[in-house]
Design an enzyme around this catalytic site. Sequence first.
Site, mmCIF file in Angstrom:
data_model
loop_
_atom_site.group_PDB
_atom_site.id
_atom_site.type_symbol
_atom_site.label_atom_id
_atom_site.label_comp_id
_atom_site.label_asym_id
_atom_site.label_seq_id
_atom_site.Cartn_x
_atom_site.Cartn_y
_atom_site.Cartn_z
ATOM 1 N N LEU A 114 0.888 -1.138 -0.007
ATOM 2 C CA LEU A 114 0.001 -0.050 -0.041
ATOM 3 C C LEU A 114 0.777 1.423 -0.080
ATOM 4 N N THR A 115 1.765 1.420 -1.046
ATOM 5 C CA THR A 115 2.386 2.665 -1.182
ATOM 6 C C THR A 115 1.356 3.804 -1.944
ATOM 7 N N ILE A 152 7.236 -6.505 -0.415
ATOM 8 C CA ILE A 152 7.750 -7.461 -0.942
ATOM 9 C C ILE A 152 9.479 -7.774 -0.615
ATOM 10 N N THR A 167 7.741 -4.912 -18.754
ATOM 11 C CA THR A 167 7.243 -3.984 -19.509
ATOM 12 C C THR A 167 7.987 -3.799 -20.834
ATOM 13 N N ASP A 168 7.369 -3.506 -21.985
ATOM 14 C CA ASP A 168 8.082 -3.077 -23.256
ATOM 15 C C ASP A 168 9.273 -2.346 -23.055
ATOM 16 N N GLU A 169 9.337 -1.371 -22.048
ATOM 17 C CA GLU A 169 10.329 -0.453 -21.674
ATOM 18 C C GLU A 169 11.597 -0.855 -21.722
ATOM 19 N N TYR A 225 13.380 3.623 -14.206
ATOM 20 C CA TYR A 225 12.216 2.293 -14.117
ATOM 21 C C TYR A 225 12.560 1.408 -15.086
ATOM 22 N N ALA A 285 15.436 0.383 -16.459
ATOM 23 C CA ALA A 285 16.528 -0.538 -15.987
ATOM 24 C C ALA A 285 16.362 -1.361 -14.856
ATOM 25 N N LYS A 309 13.215 -2.732 -14.084
ATOM 26 C CA LYS A 309 12.415 -3.743 -14.767
ATOM 27 C C LYS A 309 13.300 -4.809 -15.408
ATOM 28 N N GLY A 337 15.384 12.029 -21.380
ATOM 29 C CA GLY A 337 15.554 10.744 -22.102
ATOM 30 C C GLY A 337 14.205 9.843 -22.526
ATOM 31 N N TYR A 368 5.884 19.462 -9.241
ATOM 32 C CA TYR A 368 5.145 20.051 -10.190
ATOM 33 C C TYR A 368 4.509 21.104 -9.915
HETATM 34 P P1 NAD Z 1 0.870 0.618 -9.840
HETATM 35 O O1 NAD Z 1 1.747 1.549 -9.557
HETATM 36 O O2 NAD Z 1 -0.639 1.087 -10.092
HETATM 37 O O3 NAD Z 1 0.616 -0.236 -8.591
HETATM 38 C C1 NAD Z 1 1.702 -0.882 -8.173
HETATM 39 C C2 NAD Z 1 1.367 -1.668 -6.760
HETATM 40 O O4 NAD Z 1 2.556 -2.315 -6.409
HETATM 41 C C3 NAD Z 1 0.709 -0.735 -5.881
HETATM 42 O O5 NAD Z 1 -0.527 -1.433 -5.349
HETATM 43 C C4 NAD Z 1 1.676 -0.437 -4.742
HETATM 44 O O6 NAD Z 1 1.176 -0.354 -3.575
HETATM 45 C C5 NAD Z 1 2.503 -2.012 -4.581
HETATM 46 N N1 NAD Z 1 3.857 -1.830 -4.497
HETATM 47 C C6 NAD Z 1 4.867 -0.898 -4.634
HETATM 48 N N2 NAD Z 1 5.874 -1.226 -3.962
HETATM 49 C C7 NAD Z 1 5.618 -2.384 -3.207
HETATM 50 C C8 NAD Z 1 6.589 -3.280 -2.464
HETATM 51 N N3 NAD Z 1 7.871 -2.830 -1.876
HETATM 52 N N4 NAD Z 1 6.046 -4.278 -1.807
HETATM 53 C C9 NAD Z 1 4.790 -4.498 -2.059
HETATM 54 N N5 NAD Z 1 4.007 -3.771 -2.769
HETATM 55 C C10 NAD Z 1 4.546 -2.706 -3.498
HETATM 56 O O7 NAD Z 1 1.239 -0.339 -11.089
HETATM 57 P P2 NAD Z 1 0.588 -0.835 -12.466
HETATM 58 O O8 NAD Z 1 0.468 0.122 -13.448
HETATM 59 O O9 NAD Z 1 -0.559 -1.606 -11.847
HETATM 60 O O10 NAD Z 1 1.800 -1.964 -12.800
HETATM 61 C C11 NAD Z 1 1.707 -3.272 -12.221
HETATM 62 C C12 NAD Z 1 3.033 -3.788 -12.785
HETATM 63 O O11 NAD Z 1 2.695 -3.981 -14.469
HETATM 64 C C13 NAD Z 1 4.239 -3.173 -12.686
HETATM 65 O O12 NAD Z 1 5.317 -4.304 -12.257
HETATM 66 C C14 NAD Z 1 4.541 -2.478 -13.814
HETATM 67 O O13 NAD Z 1 5.914 -2.411 -14.359
HETATM 68 C C15 NAD Z 1 3.843 -3.483 -15.018
HETATM 69 N N6 NAD Z 1 3.608 -2.856 -16.166
HETATM 70 C C16 NAD Z 1 2.662 -1.643 -16.138
HETATM 71 C C17 NAD Z 1 2.213 -1.406 -17.111
HETATM 72 C C18 NAD Z 1 1.236 0.016 -17.420
HETATM 73 O O14 NAD Z 1 0.907 0.446 -18.427
HETATM 74 N N7 NAD Z 1 0.795 0.489 -16.227
HETATM 75 C C19 NAD Z 1 2.727 -1.806 -18.599
HETATM 76 C C20 NAD Z 1 3.612 -2.830 -18.602
HETATM 77 C C21 NAD Z 1 3.882 -3.368 -17.420
HETATM 78 O O1 DAU Z 2 5.262 0.861 -21.986
HETATM 79 C C1 DAU Z 2 4.836 0.151 -20.649
HETATM 80 C C2 DAU Z 2 5.009 1.207 -19.718
HETATM 81 O O2 DAU Z 2 3.616 2.319 -19.887
HETATM 82 C C3 DAU Z 2 4.879 0.811 -17.934
HETATM 83 O O3 DAU Z 2 5.808 -0.117 -18.121
HETATM 84 C C4 DAU Z 2 4.673 2.148 -17.036
HETATM 85 O O4 DAU Z 2 4.747 1.384 -15.849
HETATM 86 C C5 DAU Z 2 3.770 2.976 -17.502
HETATM 87 O O5 DAU Z 2 3.658 4.264 -16.620
HETATM 88 C C6 DAU Z 2 3.988 3.519 -18.947
HETATM 89 O O6 DAU Z 2 5.042 4.113 -18.998
HETATM 90 P P1 DAU Z 2 4.817 5.630 -20.067
HETATM 91 O O7 DAU Z 2 6.105 6.401 -19.526
HETATM 92 O O8 DAU Z 2 4.746 5.135 -21.507
HETATM 93 O O9 DAU Z 2 3.474 6.028 -19.520
HETATM 94 P P2 DAU Z 2 2.979 7.631 -19.104
HETATM 95 O O10 DAU Z 2 1.444 7.611 -18.837
HETATM 96 O O11 DAU Z 2 3.700 8.277 -17.929
HETATM 97 O O12 DAU Z 2 3.289 8.485 -20.275
HETATM 98 C C7 DAU Z 2 2.856 8.090 -21.695
HETATM 99 C C8 DAU Z 2 3.183 9.165 -22.561
HETATM 100 O O13 DAU Z 2 2.724 10.352 -22.358
HETATM 101 C C9 DAU Z 2 4.840 9.245 -22.771
HETATM 102 O O14 DAU Z 2 5.267 9.508 -23.854
HETATM 103 C C10 DAU Z 2 4.818 10.515 -21.863
HETATM 104 C C11 DAU Z 2 3.553 11.509 -22.060
HETATM 105 N N1 DAU Z 2 3.137 12.446 -21.030
HETATM 106 C C12 DAU Z 2 3.043 11.756 -19.790
HETATM 107 C C13 DAU Z 2 2.375 12.510 -18.794
HETATM 108 C C14 DAU Z 2 1.942 11.917 -17.530
HETATM 109 C C15 DAU Z 2 2.698 13.645 -21.292
HETATM 110 O O15 DAU Z 2 2.836 14.133 -22.561
HETATM 111 N N2 DAU Z 2 2.331 14.390 -20.456
HETATM 112 C C16 DAU Z 2 1.845 13.870 -18.991
HETATM 113 O O16 DAU Z 2 1.401 14.553 -18.267
#
Ligand code: NAD
Ligand code: DAU
Length: 356
Positions: free
Chosen positions: A40-41, A68, A137-139, A162, A164, A166, A295, A353
């Site tokens: 629960l961060t 974890i 992630t694809d990143e 991030y 790196a 993952k 970056g 911000y």
């Molecule tokens: P999120 O940030 O919404 O949720 C992360 C969760 O992990 C939270 O509930 C947080 O409390 C918990 N957490 C964080 N640190 C912890 C710790 N030390 N111990 C236990 N719990 C902890 O993230 P999300 O967007 O749901 O992403 C989930 C997973 O999917 C991540 O591993 C992310 O890298 C991966 N992923 C996300 C996306 C995306 O677009 N959101 C895409 C591809 C992969």
């Molecule tokens: O590709 C998978 C990844 O997608 C996951 O691994 C990450 O956990 C998830 O956060 C996401 O990363 P991105 O950096 O792609 O997502 P974000 O929503 O932060 O940004 C999406 C795009 O939009 C990116 O090019 C940055 C841009 N952006 C983002 C925000 C928050 C803006 O232009 N304005 C914004 O305010």
Amino acid sequence: MRTFKTVVVTGGAGFIGSNLIHYLFERPDFDGRIVNLDALTYAGNLESLADIQQKHGGSRYFFEKVDICDRNAVERIFDAYCPDAICHLAAESHVDRSILGPEAFIRTNVMGTFTLLDVARGAWSGRTDVLFHHVSTDEVFGSLGETGCFTELTPYDPRSPYSASKASSDHLVQAYHHTYGLPITLSNCSNNYGPYQFPEKLIPVMILNMLEGKPLPVYGDGKNIRDWLYVEDHNSAVWTVMTSGRVGQTYNIGGENEWENIRLLDCLIGLVAEESGKDVSALRSLITYVKDRPGHDRRYAIDCSKLKRELGWKQSLGFDEGLRRTVRWYLDNPAWIARVRSGEYRTWMERNYGSR
Ligand code: NAD
Ligand code: DAU
């Protein structure tokens, strides 16, 4: 096809994790238990699972507030629940935060994943009827030029703290398979969107700022490209890999749905206007180009043909419909939004911000 009696979902209170828990309980063929292990961060919110707690709490659903990185606590979970699968999602997940403060990413994503793997190795020694699935992630593959897609064979080239962290966790997962024989699967997915996404990521930031008449911050020239997938489709893919994927294999998951940020924003503006009754040109006037993310990766696009070909998965929801559902969800859930924004998140946003 594999079946599981007790699945530990790490990060189950986050965006994808809470959707995954909903998804699994809605599947008629899933009759197991779920243990949601989450620290629960700022990003974890149990309110996203209030209905699940009410319906299945204490019988098929259990929440454990556990970090974890805390080895003793993770061992206690293994002793108490004897899980036969882990779906590992817990992570620090936001790229901007990783630029401002990388340490938490190394701690949770690298050390936390290591801790889970090492406890699983001890608890599951010699067993082949168990599975550690890592959601990545694809990143990790870096940034693409104008053409081409990431495949499972694309070399790793992470470029933010991030990605790196993952990439590092992915390598540890593979290493535990090759070295110790731990049964693992791994998936690398593109950008998710949908309900319960924390309002720091692009789509919820934009929807909520539109509703509040605030500037819509577009990083750089707005021409960065992401490949968007509805969260339920991601979760159906994760479950497909967990139940049918080949052990030791990685599967790419993607939407085959590339959008320049600025084009996506334009589409979102149209939907928010339709669903909320706000004026399109007033919403457009909120678009504000801001300093680019350091970056900033230019383009991501996933080739998910391995998953489609081998396991028969496909995306089910069109982007228009998925975005509309998402907009509606944020319009219909003001209490959830107020709550997730009221805590540490708000302090962090203001510190980094200003009032944006
Ligand atoms: P999120 O940030 O919404 O949720 C992360 C969760 O992990 C939270 O509930 C947080 O409390 C918990 N957490 C964080 N640190 C912890 C710790 N030390 N111990 C236990 N719990 C902890 O993230 P999300 O967007 O749901 O992403 C989930 C997973 O999917 C991540 O591993 C992310 O890298 C991966 N992923 C996300 C996306 C995306 O677009 N959101 C895409 C591809 C992969
Ligand atoms: O590709 C998978 C990844 O997608 C996951 O691994 C990450 O956990 C998830 O956060 C996401 O990363 P991105 O950096 O792609 O997502 P974000 O929503 O932060 O940004 C999406 C795009 O939009 C990116 O090019 C940055 C841009 N952006 C983002 C925000 C928050 C803006 O232009 N304005 C914004 O305010």
